[in-house]
Design a protein around this motif. Sequence first.
Motif, PDB file in Angstrom:
ATOM      1  N   ARG A 158     -12.804 -15.996  -3.864  1.00 26.68           N
ATOM      2  CA  ARG A 158     -11.385 -15.917  -4.213  1.00 26.68           C
ATOM      3  C   ARG A 158     -10.985 -14.497  -4.600  1.00 26.68           C
ATOM      4  O   ARG A 158      -9.870 -14.044  -4.293  1.00 26.68           O
ATOM      5  CB  ARG A 158     -11.079 -16.904  -5.338  1.00 26.68           C
ATOM      6  N   LYS A 159     -11.861 -13.784  -5.273  1.00 29.91           N
ATOM      7  CA  LYS A 159     -11.577 -12.365  -5.549  1.00 29.91           C
ATOM      8  C   LYS A 159     -11.430 -11.576  -4.253  1.00 29.91           C
ATOM      9  O   LYS A 159     -10.548 -10.712  -4.124  1.00 29.91           O
ATOM     10  CB  LYS A 159     -12.696 -11.762  -6.398  1.00 29.91           C
ATOM     11  N   LEU A 160     -12.292 -11.877  -3.288  1.00 27.92           N
ATOM     12  CA  LEU A 160     -12.231 -11.167  -2.009  1.00 27.92           C
ATOM     13  C   LEU A 160     -10.954 -11.508  -1.250  1.00 27.92           C
ATOM     14  O   LEU A 160     -10.294 -10.619  -0.687  1.00 27.92           O
ATOM     15  CB  LEU A 160     -13.465 -11.505  -1.176  1.00 27.92           C
ATOM     16  N   TRP A 161     -10.582 -12.794  -1.208  1.00 30.80           N
ATOM     17  CA  TRP A 161      -9.345 -13.174  -0.508  1.00 30.80           C
ATOM     18  C   TRP A 161      -8.118 -12.544  -1.161  1.00 30.80           C
ATOM     19  O   TRP A 161      -7.110 -12.303  -0.488  1.00 30.80           O
ATOM     20  CB  TRP A 161      -9.206 -14.690  -0.489  1.00 30.80           C
ATOM     21  N   ASP A 162      -8.204 -12.290  -2.457  1.00 31.60           N
ATOM     22  CA  ASP A 162      -7.081 -11.676  -3.182  1.00 31.60           C
ATOM     23  C   ASP A 162      -7.173 -10.157  -3.254  1.00 31.60           C
ATOM     24  O   ASP A 162      -6.323  -9.515  -3.881  1.00 31.60           O
ATOM     25  CB  ASP A 162      -7.015 -12.232  -4.612  1.00 31.60           C
ATOM     26  N   SER A 163      -8.187  -9.574  -2.634  1.00 32.72           N
ATOM     27  CA  SER A 163      -8.403  -8.132  -2.825  1.00 32.72           C
ATOM     28  C   SER A 163      -7.346  -7.281  -2.119  1.00 32.72           C
ATOM     29  O   SER A 163      -7.226  -6.090  -2.391  1.00 32.72           O
ATOM     30  CB  SER A 163      -9.807  -7.729  -2.369  1.00 32.72           C
ATOM     31  N   TRP A 164      -6.588  -7.885  -1.212  1.00 33.92           N
ATOM     32  CA  TRP A 164      -5.396  -7.241  -0.662  1.00 33.92           C
ATOM     33  C   TRP A 164      -4.166  -7.953  -1.233  1.00 33.92           C
ATOM     34  O   TRP A 164      -4.061  -9.183  -1.154  1.00 33.92           O
ATOM     35  CB  TRP A 164      -5.334  -7.400   0.861  1.00 33.92           C
ATOM     36  N   GLU A 165      -3.235  -7.199  -1.796  1.00 35.74           N
ATOM     37  CA  GLU A 165      -1.949  -7.797  -2.145  1.00 35.74           C
ATOM     38  C   GLU A 165      -1.189  -8.123  -0.865  1.00 35.74           C
ATOM     39  O   GLU A 165      -1.420  -7.517   0.192  1.00 35.74           O
ATOM     40  CB  GLU A 165      -1.131  -6.855  -3.030  1.00 35.74           C
TER      41      GLU A 165
END
Length: 443
Positions: A158-165
Motif C-alpha cells: 500500500r505504501k508503494l501504490w501510494d508512492s505517487w500522488e
Amino acid sequence: MTRQLHLNAFLLNTGHHEASWRLPESDPYAHVELGHYVRLARTAERGTFDSLFLADAPQLWGGVAQRPAGALEPLTLLTALATATEHIGLIATASTSYNSPYNLARRFASLDIVSGGRAGWNIVTTAGAEAARNFGLDAEPAHADRYARAAEFLDVARKLWDSWEDDAILADKAAGVWADDAKIHPPRHRGRYFSVEGALNVPRSPQGHPLLVQAGSSADGKAFAARYAEAVFTAQQTIEDAQAFYADLKSRTERAGRDPDRLKVLPGIVPVIGSTEAEARAAERLLEDHIVPTHGVAGLERLLHLPAGTLELDAPLPAGLPSEDAIEGARSRYALVVGLARREGLTVRQLIGRLGGGRGHLTFAGTPEQVADAIETWFTRGAADGFNIMPAVLPSGLDAFVDHVVPILRARGLLRGEYGPRRTLRERYGLPRPANQYTAALV
C-alpha cells in the motif's frame, strides 16, 4: 437503491468438479488455451458478474493423473483478458509468502492501469511444504508467521501504490517539467520481513490500489480479513454456518475500526443445473461416477496430513486426527472437511464424492429456480453479500447459470440488468477509491 448481489465467476480449467475433464464435452487441454478463458470471461460479462477470479499456487500440487494440472500465470492471463472484456473485474491469487512486495505491487498496478481500474488481488499466505521447498525452505513457515508476513507485505504494497500522488505527473512541456519530485514518496520501509527503499516505478493506478480479497477462514485469516479485506471468498456447507461466519466477520471488521458494509462476504457455490431436479441429480451422479477413488484418497490424505495408505474407502475417517490448531497448512479447510465427515457420518468414499465438486464448497444440484431460491435465501438471511460461482463443468456450467439463473435473479430485483456508469471494480463492489496515505497525512 435495493441491495443487490455481488457475483464472482471462479474459473478453473474444465470446471470445479475433479472429473469434469473426463466428460465428452470437455477439452482436457483447455487449461492452457487463451480462447477458452476469453469465452468464459465474455460469458460472465454477459451475466453482468462483478468479477472473475483465477486461483493460483506456486507449486504443482500432488500428482498430475487426477485432473488437468498446472496453470497459466494469472496476472499474465488477466492482462490478456483485460483486452477482451470491458466491464468485468479481474482478480488473481498471489502469495505473500513467495513474492516480494515491490514486484507484486508493480504487477497489480500495471494490470489496474491496463484494464482501466478492474484489478483485484486475492491475498494468500500459501500453505504446504511442497511450495516451501520450491523456494529454498525445508518446511512451510508456521501459520501465525505466514499471516504476520502477509500483514507487513500488504502494508508495504500500500505504501508503494501510494508512492505517487495522483497529480504527480505535470507534463508541462513549456517548462520542461514532466512530474513533480515533491509528489513522489519513497516508502523507506524497514521491517521484520521486508526492507523496501524506493518509490514504485508505476504511477498510481485508477483504483488507487486493487480490490483486496482474502480467502482464509481460520482465526488468523479472519483477523487479517477484518483488518484489510474488501471481499472474502469463503466456504460453508450450511446456511447456519454461513450466517455465523458472516456475523462474526462483520463484527470483527467493526471492532477493527472499519465499516462492515465495506467488506463483502461471498461463499462459494457449485451449481449443477438441470431443466428438472431429476436431470440435475443425474448430472451430479454422472460426475461422481467419473471420480477415480485412488486419486480422491491421495488428495484427502494430503489435506488431512496423513501418511499415504492411512484411509480406507468404506470406513469413516480415523479417530484421533489432529486438532485444527495443530495444523500449519490450510487450517480452515481442514476443519470444514473433518467437520463435514463427522457431522454426517460419511465414509471416505462418500466424503470424496462430496468434495469432488468443490473441495468443501457448497454443491447444489437443482433447477434454475431452485438454484436462484438457494442464492436468494442465503443472501436475504444474513449469510452472504453475494456468491463465488464455481461451475462444476466449464464452459457449459457457466452458460447454464448465465442463461437460466441470471434472468431469474434479475426478475427478482437481486441482480443488475446492465453494468451502468460504474467503471472500476471498486465501484462495482460499492467501495470508495482509497485516499493516498501521504496526501491525507498532509491535510
